[in-house]
Enzyme design. Structure first.
Site, PDB file in Angstrom:
ATOM      1  N   LYS A  17      33.234  87.938 -19.437  1.00  0.00           N
ATOM      2  CA  LYS A  17      32.014  87.550 -20.169  1.00  0.00           C
ATOM      3  C   LYS A  17      30.791  88.248 -19.582  1.00  0.00           C
ATOM      4  O   LYS A  17      30.017  88.876 -20.295  1.00  0.00           O
ATOM      5  CB  LYS A  17      31.825  86.017 -20.108  1.00  0.00           C
ATOM      6  CG  LYS A  17      33.033  85.239 -20.619  1.00  0.00           C
ATOM      7  CD  LYS A  17      32.847  83.741 -20.514  1.00  0.00           C
ATOM      8  CE  LYS A  17      32.662  83.225 -19.099  1.00  0.00           C
ATOM      9  NZ  LYS A  17      33.872  83.319 -18.240  1.00  0.00           N
TER      10      LYS A  17
ATOM     11  N   ARG B 249      30.161  74.151 -21.752  1.00  0.00           N
ATOM     12  CA  ARG B 249      31.341  74.220 -20.910  1.00  0.00           C
ATOM     13  C   ARG B 249      32.220  72.982 -21.064  1.00  0.00           C
ATOM     14  O   ARG B 249      33.292  72.927 -20.509  1.00  0.00           O
ATOM     15  CB  ARG B 249      30.810  74.271 -19.489  1.00  0.00           C
ATOM     16  CG  ARG B 249      31.685  74.781 -18.422  1.00  0.00           C
ATOM     17  CD  ARG B 249      31.847  76.261 -18.464  1.00  0.00           C
ATOM     18  NE  ARG B 249      32.155  76.770 -17.161  1.00  0.00           N
ATOM     19  CZ  ARG B 249      31.539  77.788 -16.589  1.00  0.00           C
ATOM     20  NH1 ARG B 249      30.574  78.410 -17.225  1.00  0.00           N
ATOM     21  NH2 ARG B 249      31.895  78.195 -15.409  1.00  0.00           N
TER      22      ARG B 249
ATOM     23  N   ARG C 213      36.476  91.230  -7.460  1.00  0.00           N
ATOM     24  CA  ARG C 213      35.144  91.328  -8.079  1.00  0.00           C
ATOM     25  C   ARG C 213      34.040  91.469  -7.035  1.00  0.00           C
ATOM     26  O   ARG C 213      34.043  90.828  -5.999  1.00  0.00           O
ATOM     27  CB  ARG C 213      34.863  90.076  -8.917  1.00  0.00           C
ATOM     28  CG  ARG C 213      33.405  90.022  -9.372  1.00  0.00           C
ATOM     29  CD  ARG C 213      33.187  89.080 -10.502  1.00  0.00           C
ATOM     30  NE  ARG C 213      33.352  87.689 -10.132  1.00  0.00           N
ATOM     31  CZ  ARG C 213      33.202  86.683 -10.994  1.00  0.00           C
ATOM     32  NH1 ARG C 213      32.889  86.936 -12.254  1.00  0.00           N
ATOM     33  NH2 ARG C 213      33.378  85.453 -10.589  1.00  0.00           N
TER      34      ARG C 213
ATOM     35  N   ARG D 267      31.502  86.642  -4.568  1.00  0.00           N
ATOM     36  CA  ARG D 267      31.127  85.251  -4.803  1.00  0.00           C
ATOM     37  C   ARG D 267      32.005  84.317  -3.980  1.00  0.00           C
ATOM     38  O   ARG D 267      33.223  84.498  -3.922  1.00  0.00           O
ATOM     39  CB  ARG D 267      31.264  84.924  -6.296  1.00  0.00           C
ATOM     40  CG  ARG D 267      29.961  85.081  -7.044  1.00  0.00           C
ATOM     41  CD  ARG D 267      30.110  85.034  -8.536  1.00  0.00           C
ATOM     42  NE  ARG D 267      30.768  83.844  -9.053  1.00  0.00           N
ATOM     43  CZ  ARG D 267      30.915  83.596 -10.353  1.00  0.00           C
ATOM     44  NH1 ARG D 267      30.434  84.460 -11.251  1.00  0.00           N
ATOM     45  NH2 ARG D 267      31.535  82.514 -10.768  1.00  0.00           N
TER      46      ARG D 267
ATOM     47  N   ARG E 145      38.930  76.465 -10.691  1.00  0.00           N
ATOM     48  CA  ARG E 145      38.056  76.840 -11.820  1.00  0.00           C
ATOM     49  C   ARG E 145      38.876  77.023 -13.087  1.00  0.00           C
ATOM     50  O   ARG E 145      38.450  76.631 -14.169  1.00  0.00           O
ATOM     51  CB  ARG E 145      37.292  78.132 -11.490  1.00  0.00           C
ATOM     52  CG  ARG E 145      36.121  77.876 -10.545  1.00  0.00           C
ATOM     53  CD  ARG E 145      35.649  79.149  -9.880  1.00  0.00           C
ATOM     54  NE  ARG E 145      35.190  80.151 -10.818  1.00  0.00           N
ATOM     55  CZ  ARG E 145      35.134  81.448 -10.549  1.00  0.00           C
ATOM     56  NH1 ARG E 145      35.513  81.897  -9.366  1.00  0.00           N
ATOM     57  NH2 ARG E 145      34.687  82.290 -11.435  1.00  0.00           N
TER      58      ARG E 145
HETATM   59  P1  AP5 Z   1      33.324  89.021 -15.169  1.00  0.00           P
HETATM   60  O1  AP5 Z   1      32.757  89.672 -16.374  1.00  0.00           O
HETATM   61  O2  AP5 Z   1      32.463  88.883 -13.966  1.00  0.00           O
HETATM   62  O3  AP5 Z   1      33.981  87.614 -15.554  1.00  0.00           O
HETATM   63  P2  AP5 Z   1      33.344  86.346 -16.251  1.00  0.00           P
HETATM   64  O4  AP5 Z   1      34.060  86.087 -17.524  1.00  0.00           O
HETATM   65  O5  AP5 Z   1      31.861  86.435 -16.317  1.00  0.00           O
HETATM   66  O6  AP5 Z   1      33.839  85.241 -15.224  1.00  0.00           O
HETATM   67  P3  AP5 Z   1      33.043  84.275 -14.271  1.00  0.00           P
HETATM   68  O7  AP5 Z   1      33.892  84.081 -13.048  1.00  0.00           O
HETATM   69  O8  AP5 Z   1      31.634  84.688 -14.069  1.00  0.00           O
HETATM   70  O9  AP5 Z   1      33.083  83.003 -15.148  1.00  0.00           O
HETATM   71  P4  AP5 Z   1      32.891  81.591 -14.702  1.00  0.00           P
HETATM   72  O10 AP5 Z   1      32.845  80.938 -16.026  1.00  0.00           O
HETATM   73  O11 AP5 Z   1      33.892  81.024 -13.780  1.00  0.00           O
HETATM   74  O12 AP5 Z   1      31.579  81.626 -13.804  1.00  0.00           O
HETATM   75  P5  AP5 Z   1      30.098  81.171 -14.090  1.00  0.00           P
HETATM   76  O13 AP5 Z   1      29.211  82.064 -13.340  1.00  0.00           O
HETATM   77  O14 AP5 Z   1      29.875  80.963 -15.533  1.00  0.00           O
HETATM   78  O15 AP5 Z   1      34.663  89.841 -14.790  1.00  0.00           O
HETATM   79  C1  AP5 Z   1      35.489  89.437 -13.707  1.00  0.00           C
HETATM   80  C2  AP5 Z   1      36.067  90.655 -12.998  1.00  0.00           C
HETATM   81  O16 AP5 Z   1      36.917  91.381 -13.896  1.00  0.00           O
HETATM   82  C3  AP5 Z   1      34.995  91.673 -12.554  1.00  0.00           C
HETATM   83  O17 AP5 Z   1      35.429  92.204 -11.334  1.00  0.00           O
HETATM   84  C4  AP5 Z   1      35.017  92.742 -13.657  1.00  0.00           C
HETATM   85  O18 AP5 Z   1      34.654  94.017 -13.154  1.00  0.00           O
HETATM   86  C5  AP5 Z   1      36.477  92.726 -14.084  1.00  0.00           C
HETATM   87  N1  AP5 Z   1      36.661  93.018 -15.503  1.00  0.00           N
HETATM   88  C6  AP5 Z   1      35.918  92.545 -16.551  1.00  0.00           C
HETATM   89  N2  AP5 Z   1      36.411  92.994 -17.731  1.00  0.00           N
HETATM   90  C7  AP5 Z   1      37.510  93.765 -17.425  1.00  0.00           C
HETATM   91  C8  AP5 Z   1      38.464  94.492 -18.205  1.00  0.00           C
HETATM   92  N3  AP5 Z   1      38.384  94.533 -19.551  1.00  0.00           N
HETATM   93  N4  AP5 Z   1      39.459  95.155 -17.552  1.00  0.00           N
HETATM   94  C9  AP5 Z   1      39.544  95.115 -16.196  1.00  0.00           C
HETATM   95  N5  AP5 Z   1      38.682  94.438 -15.402  1.00  0.00           N
HETATM   96  C10 AP5 Z   1      37.668  93.760 -16.004  1.00  0.00           C
HETATM   97  O19 AP5 Z   1      30.085  79.727 -13.413  1.00  0.00           O
HETATM   98  C11 AP5 Z   1      30.157  79.558 -12.007  1.00  0.00           C
HETATM   99  C12 AP5 Z   1      30.015  78.095 -11.657  1.00  0.00           C
HETATM  100  O20 AP5 Z   1      28.730  77.616 -12.067  1.00  0.00           O
HETATM  101  C13 AP5 Z   1      31.028  77.147 -12.336  1.00  0.00           C
HETATM  102  O21 AP5 Z   1      32.237  77.069 -11.656  1.00  0.00           O
HETATM  103  C14 AP5 Z   1      30.242  75.830 -12.313  1.00  0.00           C
HETATM  104  O22 AP5 Z   1      30.298  75.233 -11.048  1.00  0.00           O
HETATM  105  C15 AP5 Z   1      28.823  76.290 -12.567  1.00  0.00           C
HETATM  106  N6  AP5 Z   1      28.454  76.285 -14.015  1.00  0.00           N
HETATM  107  C16 AP5 Z   1      28.131  77.370 -14.775  1.00  0.00           C
HETATM  108  N7  AP5 Z   1      27.868  76.994 -16.042  1.00  0.00           N
HETATM  109  C17 AP5 Z   1      28.026  75.654 -16.075  1.00  0.00           C
HETATM  110  C18 AP5 Z   1      27.911  74.683 -17.122  1.00  0.00           C
HETATM  111  N8  AP5 Z   1      27.587  75.028 -18.379  1.00  0.00           N
HETATM  112  N9  AP5 Z   1      28.163  73.390 -16.802  1.00  0.00           N
HETATM  113  C19 AP5 Z   1      28.489  73.021 -15.555  1.00  0.00           C
HETATM  114  N10 AP5 Z   1      28.622  73.880 -14.533  1.00  0.00           N
HETATM  115  C20 AP5 Z   1      28.393  75.195 -14.795  1.00  0.00           C
HETATM  116 MG    MG Z   2      30.284  85.530 -15.336  1.00  0.00          MG
END
Ligand code: AP5
Ligand code: MG
Ligand code: ZN
Length: 227
Positions: free
Chosen positions: A20, A95, A134, A167, A178
């Protein structure tokens, strides 16, 4: 706060590591709407040491959702800013079903709508491999991968020269939690938008470029527009 706004909201849905964040900035820029990424906003609060950041820390480090009472206000306040008057791209919100209820109610109040919710689908074993390699930029939140998407020069961000970091919640045991939280709390949100007829499925287990093309098509921009 203008009640006559007509927001067009695009959602990026998918498991941790689905890609994402990798796609979000280009997509928001192409659509001409701001990116509102809940995880990025929470990490920014932590960096600034705000009260919200301190409260969110223990949940994030365990891979749990931060309580709705903290996250919802942060997002609604962000959506009320003038640059989001015409809409926003949401990454990481809603979420769970309670957050989706709040978003739907807010959009109904503004005469807005979710234009499209794109579900980026990636198998679990691939997610774990992606998160383990990552590297993130603290400045612009760009996501890199040591094998799949390395920075051009060492551990330095291509865009803003920030020094990349890993991270804390990308540790294997936190990642496993997660993914579990995602399956339990967030998949019902995917099903909800499927039921509303706005969900588009996208195979996220393809190259970054191919996923990018698929996203353009999913949001109705066709494949021909340059990134
Ligand atoms: P990347 O694009 O970074 O992945 P992502 O989908 O953004 O995954 P996240 O880990 O950021 O999602 P998340 O939902 O767990 O974290 P968030 O920050 O929202 O890609 C990942 C890796 O793959 C990278 O190395 C990239 O280079 C590689 N890659 C990407 N595409 C590729 C491809 N096509 N081929 C090969 N490699 C590829 O949330 C973090 C924390 O915040 C949560 O756990 C929670 O505690 C809190 N939080 C956030 N939002 C909320 C909410 N709404 N409610 C409650 N808590 C929340
Ligand atoms: Mg992300
Ligand atoms: Zn950067």
């Amino acid at each position: 706060m203008g009640l006559q706004r007509h927001d067009e909201v695009v959602l990026l849905l998918g498991a941790p590591g689905a890609g994402k964040g990798t796609q979000a900035r280009f997509l928001a820029a192409t659509l001409g709407i701001p990116l509102v990424a809940s995880g990025d906003l929470l990490r920014e609060h932590r960096r600034r040491g705000t009260c919200l950041g301190q409260q969110a820390q223990e949940f994030m480090d365990r891979g749990e959702l931060v309580p709705d009472a903290l996250v919802v206000d942060m997002i609604l306040e962000r959506l009320d800013r003038s640059d989001a008057a015409a809409g926003a791209l949401l990454d990481g919100f809603p979420r769970n079903v309670a957050q989706a209820d709040v978003l739907d109610a807010r959009l109904a109040q503004r005469g807005g709508a979710i234009t499209v919710a794109v579900y980026v689908d990636v198998p679990t074993d691939v997610l774990i491999e992606r998160l383990a390699g990552r590297w993130m930029c603290p400045g612009c939140q760009a996501s890199y991968h040591e094998v799949f998407n390395p920075a051009r020069v060492g551990r330095t961000c291509d865009t803003c020269s920030g020094e990349l970091y890993q991270r804390a919640d990308d540790k294997r045991e936190v990642v496993a939690n997660r993914v579990e939280v995602y399956l339990r709390d967030t998949l019902p949100v995917v099903e909800r938008y499927e039921g509303q007829g706005v969900l588009k499925h996208l195979d996220g287990n393809q190259s970054i470029e191919t996923v990018k093309k698929g996203l353009r098509q999913a949001v109705g921009l066709g494949a021909a527009i340059a990134a």
